[in-house]
Design a protein around this motif. Structure first.
Motif, PDB file in Angstrom:
ATOM      1  N   LEU A 150      -6.413  -6.019   2.900  1.00 58.99           N
ATOM      2  CA  LEU A 150      -5.466  -6.516   1.907  1.00 58.99           C
ATOM      3  C   LEU A 150      -4.186  -6.989   2.596  1.00 58.99           C
ATOM      4  CD1 LEU A 150      -5.369  -6.761  -1.215  1.00 58.99           C
ATOM      5  CD2 LEU A 150      -4.140  -4.598  -1.245  1.00 58.99           C
ATOM      6  N   LEU A 151      -3.750  -6.253   3.608  1.00 69.70           N
ATOM      7  CA  LEU A 151      -2.570  -6.636   4.379  1.00 69.70           C
ATOM      8  C   LEU A 151      -2.796  -7.965   5.092  1.00 69.70           C
ATOM      9  CD1 LEU A 151       0.235  -5.996   5.555  1.00 69.70           C
ATOM     10  CD2 LEU A 151      -0.911  -4.695   7.364  1.00 69.70           C
ATOM     11  N   PHE A 182     -12.845  -3.647  -4.482  1.00 71.97           N
ATOM     12  CA  PHE A 182     -11.572  -3.628  -5.180  1.00 71.97           C
ATOM     13  C   PHE A 182     -11.788  -3.836  -6.684  1.00 71.97           C
ATOM     14  CE2 PHE A 182      -9.501  -5.455  -1.125  1.00 71.97           C
ATOM     15  CZ  PHE A 182      -9.191  -4.185  -0.670  1.00 71.97           C
ATOM     16  N   TRP A 240      -6.601  -6.323  -7.914  1.00 69.20           N
ATOM     17  CA  TRP A 240      -6.501  -7.167  -6.718  1.00 69.20           C
ATOM     18  C   TRP A 240      -5.908  -8.522  -7.075  1.00 69.20           C
ATOM     19  CZ3 TRP A 240      -9.153 -11.814  -5.706  1.00 69.20           C
ATOM     20  CH2 TRP A 240      -9.008 -12.316  -4.401  1.00 69.20           C
ATOM     21  N   LEU A 285      -0.111  -0.240  -5.212  1.00 68.13           N
ATOM     22  CA  LEU A 285      -1.068   0.375  -4.294  1.00 68.13           C
ATOM     23  C   LEU A 285      -1.173   1.875  -4.532  1.00 68.13           C
ATOM     24  CD1 LEU A 285      -0.204  -1.454  -0.929  1.00 68.13           C
ATOM     25  CD2 LEU A 285      -2.123  -1.900  -2.445  1.00 68.13           C
ATOM     26  N   ALA A 318       3.829  -2.198  -3.379  1.00 65.74           N
ATOM     27  CA  ALA A 318       3.627  -0.831  -2.885  1.00 65.74           C
ATOM     28  C   ALA A 318       3.392   0.138  -4.044  1.00 65.74           C
ATOM     29  CB  ALA A 318       4.849  -0.399  -2.068  1.00 65.74           C
ATOM     30  N   GLY A 343      -9.979  -1.078   3.505  1.00 65.41           N
ATOM     31  CA  GLY A 343      -9.625  -1.982   2.429  1.00 65.41           C
ATOM     32  C   GLY A 343      -8.160  -2.365   2.432  1.00 65.41           C
ATOM     33  N   MET A 344      -7.264  -1.393   2.682  1.00 71.58           N
ATOM     34  CA  MET A 344      -5.831  -1.674   2.678  1.00 71.58           C
ATOM     35  C   MET A 344      -5.440  -2.579   3.840  1.00 71.58           C
ATOM     36  SD  MET A 344      -4.622  -0.292  -0.038  1.00 71.58           S
ATOM     37  CE  MET A 344      -6.211  -0.701  -0.803  1.00 71.58           C
ATOM     38  N   GLN A 345      -6.108  -2.395   4.987  1.00 76.52           N
ATOM     39  CA  GLN A 345      -5.821  -3.260   6.128  1.00 76.52           C
ATOM     40  C   GLN A 345      -6.247  -4.701   5.844  1.00 76.52           C
ATOM     41  OE1 GLN A 345      -8.044  -0.621   8.756  1.00 76.52           O
ATOM     42  NE2 GLN A 345      -6.246  -0.413  10.077  1.00 76.52           N
TER      43      GLN A 345
END
Length: 437
Positions: free
Chosen positions: A327-328, A363, A368, A424, A421, A323-325
């Motif tokens: 989002l990036l 999310f 989000w 997150l 950050a 999920g974080m990837q």
């Protein structure tokens, strides 16, 4: 039926091509929609569906706060109340190193809560503050940077018109999304204040100290009560009515207009010229926005009908990306698009793809959505072509170059990334207040 990769190439590629040749965004959407309707929806029957979509999109009740918040912000500026707040904060700050930078930040935070427009905030603060800061010998990063930063606060501090649009397009609770930006907005303003303190500490000559006549406590209390407290009460009324459930975002927007109008009337600043300017400006922006939304509604349906949305979601979720990837990746896409597009256009192009992905990845949509809004704002100042940079450049002193404006913006963009950050690691910063609604 085309493969989903061909469908998405035709639709997204056609849209980017139309923008690349200089076609207005709304016309580019309509041109791609008409071509897509004949390719994927059976021609004339699809045209009928496109017209029905446009009517439905433009009449969505969740969009009603947009013109109301715009009228409230425009009336706040054109009636002269904004200047009164600026002068009041200036008097209260007193003797302080880099005081004009802090004044810009404080005023910009207050204006963000009442205007909801980054462009209006940046243009007004630039016109009012940059000449005075230049005359006082402030270096450009100390005069331009706080304006670019505080202009960005308008995106997340409620009432934010961009948050209303985002929530409507992404099917996110608009009241929750508006309230979610309150605490992160305060944190971002504090990060900006820390940045100004650090820059002034490292290079005292960047913001030369100048003496001001100290005011007695009684005078300070009077200035605060007369010029600042009424604005604070309006902000509390608008935000508090949404948070407590007393009013919907639409009703709170109407309340805000009435409150600003009554305040302007009390200060004898409400004239027909200010009312006409506020309504015409809000009408122009609302008309443009609704035209884009009607065009994008069919575009989103074409992505779904052609299988492009579902195919992309299957492809993305089938990869080893977490999920974080993902989002990036979304963030990188927005930062690149921000070099060439305004925020509304970016939302209209990306949300039909991003929203299904975000839902599939599980999310929290309010969390989000807030991160996406921060990325949209950061992309608005992305060098070398972020639109907010050009607005700032337009109101800067003669001889100011675009690279100097971009250099001043970079530390404030970094503060936005620090806030992302934090969100997150501590998502409750965004979700706690909405959970109380």
């Amino acid at each position: 039926m085309y493969d989903w990769t061909i469908s998405i190439a035709i639709l997204i590629g056609g849209l980017l091509l139309s923008m690349g040749i200089g076609l207005p965004v709304a016309l580019g959407f309509f041109a791609v929609n008409i071509a897509g309707v004949f390719l994927f929806m059976g021609g004339s029957r699809g045209i009928d569906q496109m017209l029905a979509n446009a009517t439905t999109a433009a009449s969505t009740y969740s969009l009603a706060p947009v013109p109301l918040f715009l009228v409230m912000g425009s009336l706040f500026f054109h009636s002269g109340l904004a200047r009164r707040v600026l002068d009041g904060i200036d008097a209260l700050l007193g003797r302080l190193p880099a005081r004009l930078s802090y004044l810009t930040l404080t005023s910009g935070t207050a204006f963000a809560a009442l205007s909801g427009s980054s462009l209006a905030n940046t243009g007004m603060l630039g016109s009012l503050m940059v000449p005075e800061m230049t005359k006082r010998g402030y270096k450009k990063h100390m005069s331009l940077g706080p304006i670019l930063g505080s202009g960005g606060l308008a995106v997340i501090i409620p009432p934010s018109t961009l948050a209303v649009l985002f929530g409507s397009l992404a099917r996110i609770d608009i009241g929750a999304l508006l309230i979610a930006g309150l605490l992160p907005g305060v944190v971002l303003a504090m990060l900006y204040a820390g940045l100004i303190y650090g820059q002034a500490k490292v290079d005292p000559d960047a913001a030369p100290y100048f003496d001001v006549t100290p005011l007695p406590i009684s005078k300070r209390v009077w200035i605060f009560t007369r010029d600042i407290l009424p604005m604070v009460l309006i902000i509390i009324a608008v935000i508090g009515s949404i948070l407590t459930g007393v009013a919907t975002p639409t009703e709170s927007g109407a309340m805000g207009i009435v409150a600003v109008a009554l305040l302007a009337l009390a200060f004898r600043a409400l004239d027909m010229d200010a009312v006409i300017k506020a309504i015409s400006e809000a009408t122009r922006v609302t008309g443009m926005t609704f035209l884009l939304i009607t065009a994008s509604s069919t575009f989103a349906q074409l992505l779904a009908f052609s299988g492009a949305s579902s195919g992309l979601v299957r492809w993305a979720t089938g990869m080893d990306f977490g999920g974080m990837q993902m989002l990036l990746i979304m963030g990188l896409i927005l930062l690149v698009l921000g070099m060439f597009m305004d925020q509304v256009s970016m939302m209209l192009v990306t949300l039909p793809v991003f929203v299904p992905l975000a839902n599939t990845l599980g999310f929290d949509m309010v969390w989000w959505g807030l991160i996406m809004l921060l990325l949209l704002e950061a992309s608005f100042t992305t060098p070398p072509f972020g639109l907010l940079l050009f607005v700032m450049h337009g109101v800067s002193p003669p001889g100011t170059t675009l690279p100097e404006v971009a250099k001043a913006a970079l530390p404030y963009i970094a503060c936005s990334f620090i806030l992302i950050a934090i969100l997150l690691v501590f998502p409750g910063l965004a979700t706690w207040l909405p959970s109380l609604m």
